[in-house]
Structures are given as C-alpha cells and as structure tokens.
Write an enzyme that holds these catalytic residues in place. Structure first.
Site, mmCIF file in Angstrom:
data_model
loop_
_atom_site.group_PDB
_atom_site.id
_atom_site.type_symbol
_atom_site.label_atom_id
_atom_site.label_comp_id
_atom_site.label_asym_id
_atom_site.label_seq_id
_atom_site.Cartn_x
_atom_site.Cartn_y
_atom_site.Cartn_z
ATOM 1 N N ASP A 401 0.908 -1.424 -0.035
ATOM 2 C CA ASP A 401 0.080 0.103 -0.064
ATOM 3 C C ASP A 401 0.825 1.256 -0.160
ATOM 4 O OD1 ASP A 401 -2.251 -1.515 0.267
ATOM 5 O OD2 ASP A 401 -2.548 -1.396 2.247
HETATM 6 P P1 NAP Z 1 0.843 -4.110 3.123
HETATM 7 O O1 NAP Z 1 0.120 -3.100 2.133
HETATM 8 O O2 NAP Z 1 0.020 -4.706 3.927
HETATM 9 O O3 NAP Z 1 1.720 -5.140 2.178
HETATM 10 C C1 NAP Z 1 2.480 -6.042 2.778
HETATM 11 C C2 NAP Z 1 2.900 -6.977 1.582
HETATM 12 O O4 NAP Z 1 3.824 -7.796 2.141
HETATM 13 C C3 NAP Z 1 1.591 -7.791 0.944
HETATM 14 O O5 NAP Z 1 1.301 -7.575 -0.209
HETATM 15 C C4 NAP Z 1 2.278 -9.253 1.070
HETATM 16 O O6 NAP Z 1 2.279 -9.860 -0.321
HETATM 17 C C5 NAP Z 1 3.934 -8.854 1.440
HETATM 18 N N1 NAP Z 1 4.454 -10.100 2.275
HETATM 19 C C6 NAP Z 1 3.842 -10.741 3.493
HETATM 20 N N2 NAP Z 1 4.504 -11.387 3.929
HETATM 21 C C7 NAP Z 1 5.554 -11.791 3.419
HETATM 22 C C8 NAP Z 1 6.788 -12.337 3.439
HETATM 23 N N3 NAP Z 1 7.053 -13.116 4.271
HETATM 24 N N4 NAP Z 1 7.948 -12.091 2.361
HETATM 25 C C9 NAP Z 1 7.699 -11.050 1.296
HETATM 26 N N5 NAP Z 1 6.463 -10.437 1.432
HETATM 27 C C10 NAP Z 1 5.550 -10.695 2.190
HETATM 28 O O7 NAP Z 1 2.334 -3.345 3.938
HETATM 29 P P2 NAP Z 1 2.554 -1.964 3.807
HETATM 30 O O8 NAP Z 1 2.932 -1.506 2.389
HETATM 31 O O9 NAP Z 1 3.973 -1.646 4.876
HETATM 32 O O10 NAP Z 1 1.490 -1.009 4.130
HETATM 33 C C11 NAP Z 1 1.120 -0.873 5.609
HETATM 34 C C12 NAP Z 1 -0.501 -0.830 5.531
HETATM 35 O O11 NAP Z 1 -0.834 -0.989 6.935
HETATM 36 C C13 NAP Z 1 -0.825 0.666 5.087
HETATM 37 O O12 NAP Z 1 -1.914 0.423 4.207
HETATM 38 C C14 NAP Z 1 -1.289 1.258 6.227
HETATM 39 O O13 NAP Z 1 -2.193 2.440 6.057
HETATM 40 C C15 NAP Z 1 -1.797 0.092 7.108
HETATM 41 N N6 NAP Z 1 -1.519 0.569 8.677
HETATM 42 C C16 NAP Z 1 -0.469 0.814 9.150
HETATM 43 C C17 NAP Z 1 -0.245 1.151 10.396
HETATM 44 C C18 NAP Z 1 1.000 1.553 10.980
HETATM 45 O O14 NAP Z 1 0.858 2.221 12.283
HETATM 46 N N7 NAP Z 1 2.102 1.155 10.316
HETATM 47 C C19 NAP Z 1 -1.580 1.582 11.158
HETATM 48 C C20 NAP Z 1 -2.776 1.269 10.554
HETATM 49 C C21 NAP Z 1 -2.788 0.662 9.318
HETATM 50 P P3 NAP Z 1 2.285 -11.364 -0.469
HETATM 51 O O15 NAP Z 1 1.234 -11.878 0.241
HETATM 52 O O16 NAP Z 1 1.905 -11.462 -1.901
HETATM 53 O O17 NAP Z 1 3.686 -11.891 0.066
#
Ligand code: NAP
Length: 477
Positions: A401
């Site tokens: 994301d």
């Molecule tokens: P993300 O959008 O959740 O994407 C994580 C990606 O990691 C997935 O597409 C997954 O694809 C891949 N993945 C999972 N396990 C893996 C592994 N073992 N090896 C390689 N790839 C792996 O992560 P992000 O880009 O960090 O975004 C964070 C999201 O969380 C945002 O939308 C944000 O708004 C939300 N959020 C964050 C917080 C905060 O405080 N950080 C709070 C609330 C919401 P596969 O399944 O294909 O592997």
C-alpha cells in the site's frame, strides 16, 4: 517539610522525568535514554507512593509486584515483533481495567462509610467525587472491553473484518447518552439506592460499549484504534488520579492521554483518513482478496535472485523500501547484510521509511534498529521522494500500500490522497513478495505491472539470502 509535601515534590520530579523522557523518545538517537529516564521517573513515583502512610498492608502490593514482573519478563521475551500491536492492546485493556477497579473500590468505600462519614474522613466535594468516579468507570470500562476485543481481532481469535449492522452507531450513541444521564444522577442524587442503580447502569453499559465501539472497525485500522484506546487508558488513569487525589497519576495519565491522541492523529494523517472515517466507515468490510491481475494493464515480470544480484551489482544508488512483509519474514538482518555488501561494492544505500509502513507506528524503524542499520541511512518519505528519479534500484521489501501509485493518481481509489514512497520513479524497481497477495487495504497495485518493475517472488528473507549468497560468491571468486 511534612511528608505530604515531600511526596508531592518527588511526584513533580517524576513528572519532569516523564516529560523529558517523552521528548527524548521523539528521536531515534536519544530514544533509549528517554526510555531509561522515564523508567527512573516511574521507579521514583512507585517508591514514594509505597512510603505513603496511607498504605495499610504491603502483602498484596508485593504479591502483585512479583506476579506482574514475572508476566512482564515472559511477555517481553516471548512476544514476537509482529505481535506487538495485540500485546499493546492487552496492556491498554489492563490499564483501563485497573482504573475501573480504582473507581469501583472508591465507590465501595463510599457505600461502606456512607457519604457523610466518607466526606468527613477524606474531605472533598461529593459532586466532583461522583463525577470522577463516573468518568473512571466509563473510560476504564470502554478501554477494557474495547482493547480485549481489539486483541482478539488481531490475534485471529475472532474475525478481523468489521462487524456492522443497521443502526449500530445510533445504538452506541444512545448507550453513551444513557450513561451520561446515569453519571449525572450518580453525582447529584443523595439517595444510596438511586446511586447504586446509576452506578450499575454505567458500569455495565461502559463494558458493552467498549465491545460494540470496536466491532465496526476493520482489522487493518486496528492499530489506529489501539492508539486511541491507549490514549483512553491514559485518560482513565488521570480520572482515577482525581478519584484517589494522586497527583502523579493525574500527570502520567494526561501524558499518556495526550501523546496517544497525537499519535492517533499522525497515523490518520499518514493514511490520509480522518479519525471519524477510521472509526465509523468500516474500511475493509467489502474489500475482497483482489489480485494484481485484471484491473490494470501490464504484465508481472518475475526476476530470479541471480538476476537481482546482477542488477544490484551494477547499481550506484540503491534504496530499500521496507513494509509489513519484511516484518513477517523477519528479513531485517539479511537486508542489513545486503546493504553492507552493496556499500562495499561502491553503492550508496538508503532506507526509505513510510510513516505507516508495517502495522504500528515506527514498526520499520524498530526492526531496522534491531538489525543495527545506521540511523543516518534511514530517510523519511518526504526527503526520499525528490531523490527517487536518481535511484538506480528501489528494492521494495514486502511493502504494498505504501508504494501504490494509485494513491497519488487514481481519484477513484479508496487510498487516493495517502502519501506514498514513489518507488515507481526509480530506474528499476524490484518488488519482493510471496505471491499476488494484497496489502491491508485489499487493493491491487499497479506498481507491480509497470515496465520498470520486476517481481522477486518468495519469502523476503529467503530471496534476499539468495542475493547475498551471489555477492559472497563474487567476493570469494
Ligand atoms: P501492506 O500493504 O500490508 O503489504 C504487505 C505486503 O507484504 C503484502 O502485499 C504481502 O504480499 C507481502 N508479504 C507478506 N509476507 C511476506 C513475506 N514473508 N515475504 C515477502 N513479502 C511478504 O504493507 P505496507 O506497504 O507496509 O502498508 C502498511 C499498511 O498498513 C498501510 O495500508 C497502512 O495504512 C496500514 N496501517 C499501518 C499502520 C501503522 O501504524 N504502520 C496502522 C494502521 C494501518 P504477499 O502476500 O504476496 O507476500
């Protein structure tokens, strides 16, 4: 100077240590010291409180101290980094419960003494005391059951999806209004019977409201809710501080309350959402497990660890963009190893940090610090984006994301407006993920289909180990 003044002086010193500690927590370089300083403040507050002449018996205090320390040590060692949000949720819940019990115990005292004898013994204003007991129960109760439910969602004990039904918010508001009326009745009525009815009503309703308040919130929004519940646990503690007239509890509770609110707002801003949207929109209720195929034009182009090595070996400017997948695969140590090999190979290496990458604020910073990645290599999103076109390679490690270009360009996207790290502007972008899984938003990501993107499939730790092995083989040859 009498002992009450001495205790208050020590409380002021503790409060100053808390504030300085909090300030130092704001920067990575001083965070450890800040934590230690706050801990010293807490120790001072505890020791001084234990010396207070109001302590009747130490038996239960010592028993609680031993049990709490034992549980704390086991949790600190056993809980994985990816499980931190649910751990924090539970801790918030216990904070809320502790405050609720303080309010309940004080009411028990009033019932045992009778109002007149209670006021004669402990002084104070009956309306004020009644109101702060009400607030302690209200906020503590909501925090307790809300946090327990949040924990259950995050731990997978119940469905992480929003649970919604018609009239849900109206029901919650109605409960809040009934509680407010019961609180006023409790504080103003002189009748012990009516006070008991009012107390029972807001006690029970606060516990129900905590649960129903968290129900419509989606799994991915839980970190924001946990931050908000953390803030509420602080406010509950501050209210409990008023109940038992303890200054340091009031100050510490206010600090937790305000810092929790600030953190909640920072998280909402970084996701380009309002708090109202997070709490009431049921984000993620309808999101399917979409894939990157279908909605966008283009083709997923896989790359092997060997070819990734070849691309990286020729690169002079490399940026790593970590996300939730790095936390899942615990790839931070091998990433640091690869970064060192790249530097030895003459490349300049940076780590681009998105404020909401992962599942909790500072998630990536903590993991990279644990792997001893130098602070200087960590670059904030706003600073790295202008440099992105100069990057030879952007390596996206399990982020989705936070690098989705739709957030910047597609007005119809639910995440439109959320600031992103512009990985797509690098000359080559290599994305590490296991398959076609979406991120928490459940949205497809055009980045994976762009002409300059290559997909390195597999668990991030494993594939990176493959790349590192290639570098080591080169060095050995
Ligand atoms: P993300 O959008 O959740 O994407 C994580 C990606 O990691 C997935 O597409 C997954 O694809 C891949 N993945 C999972 N396990 C893996 C592994 N073992 N090896 C390689 N790839 C792996 O992560 P992000 O880009 O960090 O975004 C964070 C999201 O969380 C945002 O939308 C944000 O708004 C939300 N959020 C964050 C917080 C905060 O405080 N950080 C709070 C609330 C919401 P596969 O399944 O294909 O592997």
């Amino acid at each position: 100077m009498n002992s009450a003044n001495l205790i208050n002086l020590a409380y002021i010193a503790a409060a100053i240590l808390f504030i300085l500690g909090l300030k130092m927590l704001g920067r990575q370089a001083t965070a450890r010291k800040g934590n230690a300083l706050s801990a010293v403040g807490m120790l001072l507050a505890i020791v001084v409180t234990l010396l207070d002449h109001h302590v009747v018996s130490y038996t239960w205090i010592v028993a609680g101290l031993i049990a709490g320390t034992a549980i704390g040590v086991v949790c600190a060692r056993a809980v994985k980094m990816t499980s931190m949000p649910e751990m924090v949720a539970l801790l918030n819940g216990f904070g809320g419960l502790a405050s609720l019990l303080v309010g309940w115990a004080e009411y028990g005292k009033i019932r045992a003494y009778g109002w007149d004898a209670y006021l004669a013994e402990f002084s104070g204003n009956p309306v004020f005391t009644g109101l702060v007991i009400f607030l302690t129960i209200l906020i503590g109760g909501i925090t307790f059951t809300g946090s327990v439910y949040a924990f259950a969602k995050l731990a997978g004990l119940v469905s992480g999806k929003p649970v919604r039904w018609a009239g849900q918010h109206t029901m919650n508001i109605a409960m809040l209004m009934v509680m407010a009326a019961a609180g006023v009745l409790f504080a103003l009525t002189g009748s012990p019977q009516l006070a008991l009815v009012a107390f029972t009503a807001f006690l029970v309703l606060s516990l129900i409201l905590g649960w129903t308040f968290v129900m419509p919130i989606g799994g991915g929004d839980m970190p924001v809710v946990i931050s908000l519940l953390n803030s509420l646990s602080g406010l509950a503690a501050a209210a409990a501080g008023f109940v038992i007239a303890n200054n340091v509890l009031i100050v510490a509770g206010c600090l937790v309350g305000t810092s929790g609110v600030i953190l909640t707002l920072i998280m909402c801003k970084a996701m380009n959402r309002t708090l109202v949207n997070v709490l009431f929109s049921g984000f993620g209720a309808d999101a399917g497990g979409g894939s990157t195929e279908g909605a966008f034009q283009g083709e997923l182009k896989p790359i092997s660890p060997e070819d990734t090595f070849a691309v990286l070996e020729a690169a002079r400017q490399v940026v790593f963009i970590p996300g939730y997948g790095m936390a899942v695969s615990q790839a931070q140590h091998v990433v640091r190893e690869l970064a060192e090999l790249l530097e030895q190979n003459g490349a300049e290496v940076r780590f681009a940090i998105h404020p909401v990458a992962g599942r909790m604020p500072g998630h990536m910073n903590v993991l990279l610090a644990e792997a001893s990645v130098p602070y200087e290599q960590l670059v904030e999103m706003d600073s790295i984006n202008p440099l992105m076109p100069q990057m030879d390679v952007a390596v996206v490690i399990g982020a989705n994301d936070v690098v989705n270009p739709a957030a910047a360009s597609d007005k119809s996207s639910p995440i439109y407006g959320m600031p992103i790290i512009k990985a797509h502007e690098a000359r080559t972008c290599i994305c590490l993920k296991r398959g076609k899984g979406t991120g928490f938003s459940g949205l497809e990501n055009q980045l994976f289909l762009m002409p300059n993107t290559r997909m390195l499939y597999g668990d991030a730790k494993g594939t990176l180990q493959g790349v590192v092995a290639e570098f080591k083989a080169l060095a050995a040859s």
